[in-house]
Scaffold this active site. Structure first.
Site, mmCIF file in Angstrom:
data_model
loop_
_atom_site.group_PDB
_atom_site.id
_atom_site.type_symbol
_atom_site.label_atom_id
_atom_site.label_comp_id
_atom_site.label_asym_id
_atom_site.label_seq_id
_atom_site.Cartn_x
_atom_site.Cartn_y
_atom_site.Cartn_z
ATOM 1 N N TYR A 198 -13.207 2.644 -12.094
ATOM 2 C CA TYR A 198 -13.008 3.001 -10.693
ATOM 3 C C TYR A 198 -11.542 3.350 -10.501
ATOM 4 C CZ TYR A 198 -12.609 2.453 -5.582
ATOM 5 O OH TYR A 198 -12.361 2.658 -4.255
ATOM 6 N N ASP A 210 -4.657 4.963 -15.677
ATOM 7 C CA ASP A 210 -4.723 4.328 -14.360
ATOM 8 C C ASP A 210 -4.431 2.841 -14.546
ATOM 9 O OD1 ASP A 210 -7.269 4.016 -11.735
ATOM 10 O OD2 ASP A 210 -5.315 3.071 -12.042
ATOM 11 N N LYS A 231 -1.108 -1.864 -6.270
ATOM 12 C CA LYS A 231 -1.220 -3.324 -6.181
ATOM 13 C C LYS A 231 0.144 -4.030 -6.343
ATOM 14 C CE LYS A 231 -6.001 -2.947 -7.768
ATOM 15 N NZ LYS A 231 -6.885 -3.466 -6.710
HETATM 16 P P1 KE4 Z 1 -6.714 1.421 -3.765
HETATM 17 O O1 KE4 Z 1 -6.926 2.798 -3.169
HETATM 18 O O2 KE4 Z 1 -7.830 0.452 -3.406
HETATM 19 O O3 KE4 Z 1 -5.321 0.845 -3.469
HETATM 20 O O4 KE4 Z 1 -6.717 1.549 -5.358
HETATM 21 C C1 KE4 Z 1 -7.829 2.152 -5.959
HETATM 22 C C2 KE4 Z 1 -7.873 1.715 -7.419
HETATM 23 C C3 KE4 Z 1 -7.438 2.592 -8.387
HETATM 24 N N1 KE4 Z 1 -7.469 2.248 -9.699
HETATM 25 C C4 KE4 Z 1 -7.906 1.026 -10.085
HETATM 26 C C5 KE4 Z 1 -7.919 0.678 -11.544
HETATM 27 C C6 KE4 Z 1 -8.344 0.088 -9.125
HETATM 28 O O5 KE4 Z 1 -8.774 -1.125 -9.543
HETATM 29 C C7 KE4 Z 1 -8.330 0.428 -7.765
HETATM 30 C C8 KE4 Z 1 -8.815 -0.513 -6.681
HETATM 31 N N2 KE4 Z 1 -9.315 -1.759 -7.119
HETATM 32 C C9 KE4 Z 1 -10.284 -2.392 -6.269
HETATM 33 C C10 KE4 Z 1 -10.750 -3.660 -6.969
HETATM 34 N N3 KE4 Z 1 -11.851 -3.411 -7.805
HETATM 35 C C11 KE4 Z 1 -9.729 -2.661 -4.893
HETATM 36 C C12 KE4 Z 1 -10.573 -3.581 -4.049
HETATM 37 C C13 KE4 Z 1 -11.301 -2.857 -2.972
HETATM 38 O O6 KE4 Z 1 -11.802 -1.743 -3.235
HETATM 39 O O7 KE4 Z 1 -11.364 -3.421 -1.869
#
Ligand code: KE4
Length: 428
Positions: A144, A239, A267
């Site tokens: 993801y 990523d 993060k």
């Molecule tokens: P954000 O747009 O949520 O800041 O980041 C997206 C993203 C991109 N790449 C990786 C490897 C990620 O894990 C994420 C987002 N992680 C999720 C947890 N599985 C965020 C939690 C959520 O979606 O509420």
């Protein structure tokens, strides 16, 4: 556990927001429960509005490697906010954070600050397509990268095929340019490059995958991606939004000694405030506006408060071997979980990568999405509910990763293992 106030708050929230949440996983829909509404956090603990206290292994999904409300981060933010919250103009804070990131991730010679991991990966893909003048991208099933259209695509498990939308609203045309392959399957990558390598702009990968549960790269998987992308003139994008600063301070690229062309961070880089970044080779990044013609922008990008929290967080991480200490504490917990499951005669896999760890209810190691999906979800749900009841706050989905922080104590680990011993009995 009394969750009455949370239940009432959830009902009201549902009136105004889809699922009552601002990000789907928080709704607890995958564990058939109502989520506690959180009032505050301190260190490794969070407290809900009913007064229940939890040991937190979600840490806001990764950012809080120092724990909640770290005194130095809070003090720096209190001072910063006195001067305002945003200027929409350059500040020295942005350069200060960029220099810290470059020190930790030397491959990020030039970078751009954005506000979320989604923005970072979406922008990195645009840069890769603009730089190579190619349109196809390769991603991996179960990885993801945020919710931009090109990346909300999965192939259905197993087959190497052209992508299909994994959400309404993603057009077939968009999905057609995304090829989704099984994680850890280098032969599938070689095959697709043999078929259309000259059309592929980039391979984007979670070098340590945290969004299908925690799945580690097989020996030579990342090295293989580096080689094949080089051979065909495609870019390799790591990523590291989740695994950056965790699997090693310098992320997976440091741990596995594989250098991508572009890296996405998020993060931890913002210390709990909205901040992310993408960057890499200077010859690529100089194509980003206003140096070049590839456009990307953002009102609150490089926001002084987010920069302040990020600077404080990375400065603390750089001081000494904090990352190694947190990883060692993670190993202590993981070893205890293995023993607790064994004594309850419950088959689990407990992968670990630095301060990230996971729990699969599976007899066999999990190396890709199909194997993750085959893990026993019923056991997971029972274990999750039992742990929450005992004050241990885990991710409410089998397809997530757990996080240790610098704030977790030996007492936290001991209490967590006591709860796990009882919870494994419940989910037999
Ligand atoms: P954000 O747009 O949520 O800041 O980041 C997206 C993203 C991109 N790449 C990786 C490897 C990620 O894990 C994420 C987002 N992680 C999720 C947890 N599985 C965020 C939690 C959520 O979606 O509420």
């Amino acid at each position: 556990m009394n969750l009455q106030k949370s239940a009432a708050a959830f009902a009201e929230a549902k009136r105004f927001m889809p699922g009552g949440v601002n990000s789907p996983v928080r709704s607890y829909s995958s564990v058939d429960a109502n989520p506690p509404f959180i009032a505050r956090g301190k260190g490794s603990h969070i407290f809900d509005i009913d007064g229940n206290e939890y040991i937190d292994f979600v840490g806001s999904w990764g950012p809080l490697i120092l724990g909640h409300a770290h005194e130095k981060v809070v003090a720096a933010l209190k001072a910063a906010v006195e001067h305002g919250t945003s200027y929409g103009a350059p500040t020295e804070l942005e350069t200060k954070l960029a220099k810290l990131v470059n020190k930790i991730f030397p491959s990020m010679q030039v970078m751009r600050m954005v506000n979320s991991g989604t923005e970072a990966t979406m922008s990195a893909l645009r840069v890769a397509r603009g730089f190579t003048r190619r349109e196809k991208i390769v991603k991996f099933v179960g990885c993801y990268h945020g919710h931009s259209d090109s990346l909300l695509v999965n192939a259905g498990s197993g087959a190497a095929t052209f992508g299909e939308p994994s959400s309404p609203g993603v057009t077939v045309g968009t999905a057609r340019d995304t090829i989704a392959l099984p994680y850890n399957d280098l032969s599938a990558v070689e095959k697709i490059f043999g078929q259309c390598g000259e059309e592929i702009a980039a391979v984007i990968v979670e070098p340590v995958a945290g969004n299908m549960g925690l799945v580690l790269p097989k020996e030579n998987f990342l090295r293989g991606l580096r080689d094949v992308t080089k051979r065909f003139g495609a870019l390799l994008i790591f990523d590291e939004v989740m695994c950056g600063f965790r699997v090693a301070l310098g992320g997976a690229q440091e741990k596995f000694n594989v250098t991508p062309d572009l890296t996405c961070l998020g993060k931890i880089i913002g210390g709990g405030l909205p901040c992310a970044a993408y960057g890499g080779r200077e010859d690529i990044m100089r194509n980003v506006s206003p140096d070049g013609r590839i456009y990307q922008a953002g009102t609150l990008s490089g926001n002084p408060l987010a920069m302040t929290a990020g600077i404080e967080t990375l400065t603390i991480l750089l001081d000494g071997d904090l990352t190694a200490k947190i990883s060692a504490r993670t190993s202590k917990l993981v070893d205890g979980l293995k023993l607790a499951a064994k004594s309850a005669n419950v088959a689990i896999q407990t992968p670990q990568a630095g301060s990230m760890f996971g729990i699969f209810f599976s007899e066999r190691p999990v190396t890709n999405f199909d194997e993750a999906a085959a893990a026993n979800q019923t056991q997971f749900k029972k274990f999750f509910a039992s742990m929450l009841e005992r004050g241990i706050y885990l991710a409410p989905s089998q397809f997530e990763t757990l996080f240790m922080s610098a704030a977790h104590t030996d007492e936290d680990i001991s209490r967590t293992l006591d709860a796990a011993k009882l919870s494994f009995e419940v989910c037999k």
